[in-house]
Design a protein around this motif. Structure first.
Motif, PDB file in Angstrom:
ATOM      1  N   LEU A   1       0.849  -1.197   0.000  1.00  0.00           N
ATOM      2  CA  LEU A   1       0.000   0.000   0.000  1.00  0.00           C
ATOM      3  C   LEU A   1       0.883   1.244   0.000  1.00  0.00           C
ATOM      4  O   LEU A   1       1.644   1.466   0.938  1.00  0.00           O
ATOM      5  CB  LEU A   1      -0.898   0.008   1.243  1.00  0.00           C
ATOM      6  N   GLU A   2       0.790   2.016  -1.079  1.00  0.00           N
ATOM      7  CA  GLU A   2       1.479   3.315  -1.146  1.00  0.00           C
ATOM      8  C   GLU A   2       0.396   4.373  -1.051  1.00  0.00           C
ATOM      9  O   GLU A   2      -0.385   4.548  -1.991  1.00  0.00           O
ATOM     10  CB  GLU A   2       2.234   3.463  -2.476  1.00  0.00           C
ATOM     11  N   LEU A   3       0.344   5.087   0.071  1.00  0.00           N
ATOM     12  CA  LEU A   3      -0.829   5.933   0.336  1.00  0.00           C
ATOM     13  C   LEU A   3      -0.473   7.418   0.387  1.00  0.00           C
ATOM     14  O   LEU A   3       0.544   7.838  -0.136  1.00  0.00           O
ATOM     15  CB  LEU A   3      -1.503   5.439   1.618  1.00  0.00           C
ATOM     16  N   GLY A   4      -1.309   8.180   1.040  1.00  0.00           N
ATOM     17  CA  GLY A   4      -1.140   9.630   1.033  1.00  0.00           C
ATOM     18  C   GLY A   4       0.090  10.102   1.804  1.00  0.00           C
ATOM     19  O   GLY A   4       0.738   9.343   2.508  1.00  0.00           O
ATOM     20  N   GLY A   5       0.389  11.380   1.630  1.00  0.00           N
ATOM     21  CA  GLY A   5       1.533  11.960   2.328  1.00  0.00           C
ATOM     22  C   GLY A   5       1.256  13.394   2.721  1.00  0.00           C
ATOM     23  O   GLY A   5       0.248  13.985   2.319  1.00  0.00           O
ATOM     24  N   SER A   6       2.139  13.941   3.536  1.00  0.00           N
ATOM     25  CA  SER A   6       2.055  15.364   3.901  1.00  0.00           C
ATOM     26  C   SER A   6       3.488  15.815   4.180  1.00  0.00           C
ATOM     27  O   SER A   6       3.869  16.065   5.321  1.00  0.00           O
ATOM     28  CB  SER A   6       1.172  15.561   5.134  1.00  0.00           C
ATOM     29  N   ALA A   7       4.276  15.867   3.090  1.00  0.00           N
ATOM     30  CA  ALA A   7       5.719  16.007   3.258  1.00  0.00           C
ATOM     31  C   ALA A   7       6.103  17.375   3.833  1.00  0.00           C
ATOM     32  O   ALA A   7       5.663  18.416   3.336  1.00  0.00           O
ATOM     33  CB  ALA A   7       6.415  15.800   1.922  1.00  0.00           C
ATOM     34  N   PRO A   8       6.938  17.380   4.878  1.00  0.00           N
ATOM     35  CA  PRO A   8       7.474  18.634   5.405  1.00  0.00           C
ATOM     36  C   PRO A   8       8.777  19.015   4.689  1.00  0.00           C
ATOM     37  O   PRO A   8       9.541  18.140   4.275  1.00  0.00           O
ATOM     38  CB  PRO A   8       7.763  18.284   6.869  1.00  0.00           C
ATOM     39  N   PHE A   9       9.026  20.306   4.582  1.00  0.00           N
ATOM     40  CA  PHE A   9      10.265  20.829   4.014  1.00  0.00           C
ATOM     41  C   PHE A   9      10.873  21.704   5.106  1.00  0.00           C
ATOM     42  O   PHE A   9      10.333  22.761   5.451  1.00  0.00           O
ATOM     43  CB  PHE A   9       9.938  21.645   2.759  1.00  0.00           C
ATOM     44  N   VAL A  10      11.989  21.246   5.694  1.00  0.00           N
ATOM     45  CA  VAL A  10      12.569  21.918   6.863  1.00  0.00           C
ATOM     46  C   VAL A  10      13.809  22.700   6.422  1.00  0.00           C
ATOM     47  O   VAL A  10      14.730  22.134   5.819  1.00  0.00           O
ATOM     48  CB  VAL A  10      12.952  20.875   7.942  1.00  0.00           C
TER      49      VAL A  10
ATOM     50  N   ASP B   1       4.520  16.067  13.149  1.00  0.00           N
ATOM     51  CA  ASP B   1       3.190  16.194  13.744  1.00  0.00           C
ATOM     52  C   ASP B   1       2.112  15.984  12.676  1.00  0.00           C
ATOM     53  O   ASP B   1       1.376  16.901  12.302  1.00  0.00           O
ATOM     54  CB  ASP B   1       3.070  17.586  14.391  1.00  0.00           C
ATOM     55  N   THR B   2       2.014  14.775  12.159  1.00  0.00           N
ATOM     56  CA  THR B   2       1.076  14.428  11.100  1.00  0.00           C
ATOM     57  C   THR B   2       0.866  12.919  11.132  1.00  0.00           C
ATOM     58  O   THR B   2       1.779  12.186  11.525  1.00  0.00           O
ATOM     59  CB  THR B   2       1.636  14.852   9.714  1.00  0.00           C
ATOM     60  N   PRO B   3      -0.297  12.459  10.703  1.00  0.00           N
ATOM     61  CA  PRO B   3      -0.488  11.002  10.647  1.00  0.00           C
ATOM     62  C   PRO B   3       0.305  10.359   9.513  1.00  0.00           C
ATOM     63  O   PRO B   3       0.409   9.137   9.440  1.00  0.00           O
ATOM     64  CB  PRO B   3      -1.991  10.841  10.393  1.00  0.00           C
TER      65      PRO B   3
ATOM     66  N   ALA C   1      16.410   2.303  -4.676  1.00  0.00           N
ATOM     67  CA  ALA C   1      16.146   2.500  -3.238  1.00  0.00           C
ATOM     68  C   ALA C   1      14.682   2.216  -2.909  1.00  0.00           C
ATOM     69  O   ALA C   1      13.792   2.551  -3.695  1.00  0.00           O
ATOM     70  CB  ALA C   1      16.490   3.933  -2.851  1.00  0.00           C
ATOM     71  N   PRO C   2      14.414   1.618  -1.753  1.00  0.00           N
ATOM     72  CA  PRO C   2      13.016   1.366  -1.385  1.00  0.00           C
ATOM     73  C   PRO C   2      12.237   2.664  -1.219  1.00  0.00           C
ATOM     74  O   PRO C   2      12.741   3.633  -0.654  1.00  0.00           O
ATOM     75  CB  PRO C   2      13.123   0.617  -0.054  1.00  0.00           C
ATOM     76  N   PHE C   3      11.006   2.653  -1.712  1.00  0.00           N
ATOM     77  CA  PHE C   3      10.129   3.824  -1.652  1.00  0.00           C
ATOM     78  C   PHE C   3       8.844   3.400  -0.952  1.00  0.00           C
ATOM     79  O   PHE C   3       8.214   2.414  -1.337  1.00  0.00           O
ATOM     80  CB  PHE C   3       9.810   4.295  -3.071  1.00  0.00           C
ATOM     81  N   GLY C   4       8.437   4.160   0.074  1.00  0.00           N
ATOM     82  CA  GLY C   4       7.186   3.826   0.740  1.00  0.00           C
ATOM     83  C   GLY C   4       7.025   4.607   2.020  1.00  0.00           C
ATOM     84  O   GLY C   4       7.886   5.414   2.383  1.00  0.00           O
ATOM     85  N   GLY C   5       5.917   4.358   2.698  1.00  0.00           N
ATOM     86  CA  GLY C   5       5.572   5.222   3.811  1.00  0.00           C
ATOM     87  C   GLY C   5       5.553   4.560   5.168  1.00  0.00           C
ATOM     88  O   GLY C   5       5.354   3.359   5.299  1.00  0.00           O
ATOM     89  N   MET C   6       5.786   5.382   6.189  1.00  0.00           N
ATOM     90  CA  MET C   6       5.552   4.991   7.574  1.00  0.00           C
ATOM     91  C   MET C   6       4.157   5.489   7.967  1.00  0.00           C
ATOM     92  O   MET C   6       3.518   6.219   7.234  1.00  0.00           O
ATOM     93  CB  MET C   6       6.583   5.641   8.488  1.00  0.00           C
ATOM     94  N   LYS C   7       3.738   5.140   9.139  1.00  0.00           N
ATOM     95  CA  LYS C   7       2.448   5.569   9.699  1.00  0.00           C
ATOM     96  C   LYS C   7       1.327   5.355   8.663  1.00  0.00           C
ATOM     97  O   LYS C   7       1.294   4.316   8.008  1.00  0.00           O
ATOM     98  CB  LYS C   7       2.550   7.018  10.185  1.00  0.00           C
ATOM     99  N   GLN C   8       0.466   6.354   8.447  1.00  0.00           N
ATOM    100  CA  GLN C   8      -0.666   6.117   7.543  1.00  0.00           C
ATOM    101  C   GLN C   8      -0.314   6.350   6.075  1.00  0.00           C
ATOM    102  O   GLN C   8      -1.196   6.482   5.232  1.00  0.00           O
ATOM    103  CB  GLN C   8      -1.850   6.973   7.957  1.00  0.00           C
ATOM    104  N   SER C   9       0.971   6.416   5.772  1.00  0.00           N
ATOM    105  CA  SER C   9       1.366   6.572   4.366  1.00  0.00           C
ATOM    106  C   SER C   9       1.570   5.231   3.680  1.00  0.00           C
ATOM    107  O   SER C   9       1.905   5.206   2.496  1.00  0.00           O
ATOM    108  CB  SER C   9       2.640   7.414   4.258  1.00  0.00           C
ATOM    109  N   GLY C  10       1.382   4.144   4.396  1.00  0.00           N
ATOM    110  CA  GLY C  10       1.424   2.883   3.672  1.00  0.00           C
ATOM    111  C   GLY C  10       2.019   1.724   4.410  1.00  0.00           C
ATOM    112  O   GLY C  10       2.347   1.795   5.597  1.00  0.00           O
TER     113      GLY C  10
END
Ligand code: NDP
Length: 484
Positions: free
Chosen positions: A246-255, A407-409, A448-457
């Motif tokens: 499952l590759e799902l949504g994201g909310s990428a931060p730029f620091v 601070d995001t799901p 490189a592996p691509f995918g999400g932690m938490k609710q990103s997949g």
């Protein structure tokens, strides 16, 4: 009658004759009418893929690779047509379509060779005269369900490793953008892939997609799309203990750290926020800047955003910065996030509305938009916008910046700009994301592996894990007689 479903090597119409229009989001015109598949079509496609599985899995990796490479030679010969279709159905400028299609072909070529490099383990047993070896075998029939934002690329990420491993597929392309993906699959048919190895059933996610997920003939589901749909798929698949990627949504931060090179950070943040009109799972959703650099960054970023070129014709302006959004509901989400932020005290630095001009009158357009005075209670800071919207907040220490970023799901991608090695390592270690870019705004690399932690997949695509996801391990233990 539209004969655009691919079942058992034949291009056929839907079993009930249903059709659906594919429209151009830049102007509302109908590009093509295609078949609207049914659950019965999915059943037929799954049966074909089941019958083709021993045929495809029975070929050597070298034979499979030859067909995969031949398919991509054919696809590259038709690249102009694929690029035009993708720009028409999605709206992205032609150069972006070319980038996506070309990369997709590279992914297939890469995995064709990775399949040939697969090796295993064997070892002497430790109980009597035994020997063990570990086989890696293809999972079987895979249901591949993809979204409209990268309809070719995200299909290639599934077909490349899956075909190399020996799996067969039933594919459900996105309803908004199925045309370039269908041309991509057609290349395999023309390259001589055995009938039934690749099947396409276009149609609504809620009927066609759901049947692919729940039908026991599919042995794995590879899905890219929203977190809500991904959660539903995970629940359904669990009933049958069916593996999922499952590759799902994201909310990428730029620091942006206090020592960051803004000549680099500003244009890179701009590109990753607004290209594809912000409709990328790894798009920058939230920007956090050290207070010492906040005013300078924000001013430069907003100035540059106001100068981006929005095109209503991605074919005529191939190098434009962005095109339309995909549909009315995508616009509604952006407008909702802007209105909510303004009600809670945010300020618009640039954008905040649709562009003016008759060329934009019949499409789904929204200007690149920059918000300041934002806080964590605003929807734009908590939910995925998937649009051209950048809220910018300040932090006082890098620790605080990383905490705000986390601070995001979601946890798909994160970016940090700094020239201090200690800060870079701190951020790389503590940002909760499947991919972290340090002074680079793209975390995608075939190797490189691509995918999400938490609710990103769940699970990973690309790299070696992307291939592992299509195979099962089998331990074979062998007792032999000592002839002495
Ligand atoms: P959706 O989840 O709505 O749709 C994705 C696909 O799933 C479409 O083909 C859709 O069909 C299908 N679908 C919808 N409902 C079901 C169902 N019940 N069962 C099976 N299939 C179903 O996502 P969007 O199209 O809105 O895509 C945008 C989302 O994708 C964003 O959240 C984005 O972040 C995410 N995404 C994630 C990526 C990643 O790698 N992590 C990459 C790109 C996007 P139909 O088209 O007919 O509705």
């Amino acid at each position: 009658m539209a004969e655009t479903l691919l079942i058992n090597g034949q291009w056929v119409a839907s079993s009930d004759g249903g059709t659906q229009d594919v429209t151009n989001p830049a102007n509302g015109s109908v590009i093509r009418t295609i078949s609207k598949g049914t659950a019965a079509d999915v059943q037929a496609a799954l049966e074909a893929a089941t019958a083709a599985f021993p045929v495809w899995a029975g070929l050597s990796a070298r034979e499979r690779a030859a067909i995969m490479h031949r398919a991509m030679d054919i696809f590259r010969a038709n690249l102009d047509e694929a690029n035009r279709l993708l720009t028409q159905e999605h709206g992205k400028p032609l150069n972006d379509s070319n980038k996506e299609n070309s990369y997709s072909a590279d992914v297939i070529d890469f995995y064709a060779e990775e399949g040939r490099r697969l090796d295993g383990t064997h070892f002497a047993g430790d109980i009597g005269p035994t020997h063990s070896f570990v086989l890696r075998q293809p999972i079987g029939v895979v249901g591949a369900i993809t979204p409209w934002n990268f309809p070719v690329d995200l299909l290639a990420w599934k077909l490349g490793p899956g075909l190399a491993a020996g799996c067969t597929f039933v594919i459900k392309p996105p309803s908004e953008a199925p045309l370039a993906a269908t041309l991509f699959v057609k290349s395999f048919v023309e390259a001589g892939i055995p009938a039934g190895v690749l099947n396409i059933v276009t149609g609504p996610g809620r009927s066609v997609g759901a049947e692919i997920v729940t039908n026991p003939l599919s042995r794995k589901v590879a899905f890219t799309g929203s977190t809500a749909t991904g959660l539903w798929i995970a629940q359904q698949a669990a009933q049958q203990l069916k593996p999922v990627t499952l590759e799902l949504g994201g909310s990428a931060p730029f620091v942006v750290a206090d020592d960051a090179d803004l000549d680099m950070a500003v244009p890179e943040a701009l590109r990753r926020t607004f290209s594809h009109t912000g409709q990328i799972c790894i798009s920058v959703n939230r920007i956090f800047v050290h207070r010492a650099r906040y005013d300078e960054f924000t001013q430069r970023f907003a100035d540059a955003a106001s100068k981006l070129r929005v095109t209503a014709d991605g074919l005529a302006e191939p190098d434009a910065d962005m095109g339309p959004m995909i549909n009315a509901s995508a616009i509604e989400t952006v407008v909702g996030h802007v209105e909510d932020a303004l009600e809670r005290g945010a300020a618009v630095l640039t954008g905040g509305q649709a562009p003016s001009g008759t060329q934009y009158a019949h499409g789904y357009f929204y200007l690149p938009t920059v918000l300041t005075n934002v806080n964590r209670d605003m929807r734009v800071m908590r939910e995925e916008t998937f649009g051209p919207l950048a809220p910018i907040a300040a932090f006082d220490t890098l620790e605080e910046g990383v905490e705000m970023a986390n601070d995001t799901p979601y946890g798909l991608a994160a970016y940090v700009y700094t020239n201090d090695l200690d800060k870079a390592f701190y951020a790389a270690k503590h940002l909760r994301a499947g991919g972290v870019g340090i002074n680079v705004n793209d975390i995608t690399d075939i190797r490189a592996p691509f995918g999400g932690m938490k609710q990103s997949g769940m699970g990973r695509e690309l790299g070696q894990p992307g291939l592992d996801a299509y195979m099962e391990y089998k331990h074979v233990r062998y007792r032999y007689r000592d002839p002495r």
